[in-house]
Structures are given as C-alpha cells and as structure tokens.
Enzyme design. Sequence first.
Site, PDB file in Angstrom:
ATOM      1  N   ALA A 196      39.494  35.185  36.084  1.00 41.22           N
ATOM      2  CA  ALA A 196      38.287  35.511  35.320  1.00 41.22           C
ATOM      3  C   ALA A 196      37.717  34.251  34.674  1.00 41.22           C
ATOM      4  CB  ALA A 196      38.610  36.548  34.258  1.00 41.22           C
ATOM      5  N   GLY A 232      42.391  37.667  38.121  1.00 42.50           N
ATOM      6  CA  GLY A 232      41.440  38.469  38.875  1.00 42.50           C
ATOM      7  C   GLY A 232      41.407  38.104  40.344  1.00 42.50           C
ATOM      8  N   GLU A 271      44.223  39.977  41.818  1.00 44.33           N
ATOM      9  CA  GLU A 271      43.844  41.394  41.834  1.00 44.33           C
ATOM     10  C   GLU A 271      42.848  41.691  42.941  1.00 44.33           C
ATOM     11  OE1 GLU A 271      44.128  42.977  37.318  1.00 44.33           O
ATOM     12  OE2 GLU A 271      42.957  41.139  37.580  1.00 44.33           O
ATOM     13  N   GLU A 282      47.902  36.682  32.979  1.00 43.99           N
ATOM     14  CA  GLU A 282      47.200  37.194  31.797  1.00 43.99           C
ATOM     15  C   GLU A 282      48.075  37.236  30.549  1.00 43.99           C
ATOM     16  OE1 GLU A 282      45.027  38.979  35.370  1.00 43.99           O
ATOM     17  OE2 GLU A 282      47.109  38.556  34.815  1.00 43.99           O
TER      18      GLU A 282
END
Length: 255
Positions: free
Chosen positions: A61, A106, A109, A129
């Site tokens: 992110a 991300g 993911e 994270e």
Amino acid sequence: MTVNLEVAEGVGVLRLDRPPMNALDVATQDRLKELAEEAGRRDDVRAVVIYGGEKVFAAGADIKEMQAMDHTAMVLRARALQDSFTAVARIPKPVVAAVTGYALGGGCELALCADFRIAAEGAKLGQPEILLGLIPGAGGTQRLSRLIGPSKAKDLIFTGRMVKADEALALGLVDRVVPAEEVYAQAHAWAAKLAQGPALALRAAKESIDTGLETDIDTGLAVERNWFAGLFATEDRERGMRSFVEEGPGKAKFL
C-alpha cells in the site's frame, strides 16, 4: 493510468504501472477494481495475467497516504479496499500472477487473488503489516490461511517476515519459480493455453472450487452438481464429447 488492461488473442493483461514500486494507493485500488470487472465481462478476455513489470510486482500500500488517514477515514475506506481485491479474485476466468521483485502487503494480497502464481527466482513475498502495528486488510488473513494453512499463515503474518521464492514455493504460496526473464512469458503462456479452453467449463470449475472452499461439503457438492448438469446444455460440451468419440482425447477446439 496506474493500471492498464491490454487484450490480445484471448488474454487480458492487468498491468500495474505506478513507478517505482507500484504502491497500491486509493486511485490504483479503484482502477484495479474497474478493470478486473471489465475483464470479467469482456468476451474477448478468456484468461488474465496480473503483472507489475520486470522489476517489481507491487511493494504494498501507499504508506504515506495511509498515514494521513484516521480511524474514521479507514472505516469508510476499508470495504472499498477489500472490494478492489475481491473483484480480481472473482474474475470468472483463469487468472495467473506473474510475480517479479517484491510482492509485499497489498502486493502479496493481490497475488493471492490469482488462481496460479509464477514467481521470479529473486522474488520476495510477505505480509509485513504487523511491523506497522496493523494486520493485512485486503484479504491477507483470509486468503493466505486458506492457501497455505493457518499455522504457516500466522507465522508470516505474526512476524511480518519476507520469504524468498524458494521458501514461498515450499510453503505453497507460489506455484512455480523461474528465472526472472521468463516470468511474464511463462505466465502468459499459461493464460494463453487456458484461453483456448471451454470458457463456461473453466468458469464452472473455478466457481465450484472457490465456493466449495468457503462452505460445507454438501453445499459445495450441490454447486458442483448444478454446474456439471448445466454444462450439458452448452455447445462446448457437445464439441468436446464429439471430438473425443471421433478423434480421441485432447483434440477438441473450443473457439
């Protein structure tokens, strides 16, 4: 645009293009959702490749953007964040991730949303994270644990550590490791091969597997049964069986 969709010969390439690290900011997330849904609708897209370029898949992110968000802002945004990744996971066609460089947070993911993952020998994947005082928020706690099992997923998520491609392969986080210069070509070849297959049967197989993983076996069997019977109404089924009887297995042409 930070994400582009390029289509040729049945293969749609979702290309991340936000140098230098393909950080997944809000605009990129929204664009990803838009193009994933488009790829799902388009008849000329029969399989999909997700690619970030030769150097990096997606490093995660946009931390600077997230740092400026308070609790209220993220409450309003979190669902849209997840929806952008879910749109990729729900493309009703075969999807392969071509992973080069970093696929972190991300980025990891996003790779988890694919049906198959091909990684470069030098790739590094992880869910860091926890090192920010957070947990994965775009599906990592759910998709990673379903893919590699809860204890292995907890190891990666609790520690936030990165894994190299060889360990990712051993964990089942990726499905194939190849030299970096071959990643895109092999991913595209995988997609191109499936793009020649029976589109409705591939959709049925993907939905039956994915739905079955989310529910009890009786419900999963019902989904499988309904798709299996329904495919007997398709031209592809007629063509496939006729070819098998007349020419032998594996020779049917579905386009």
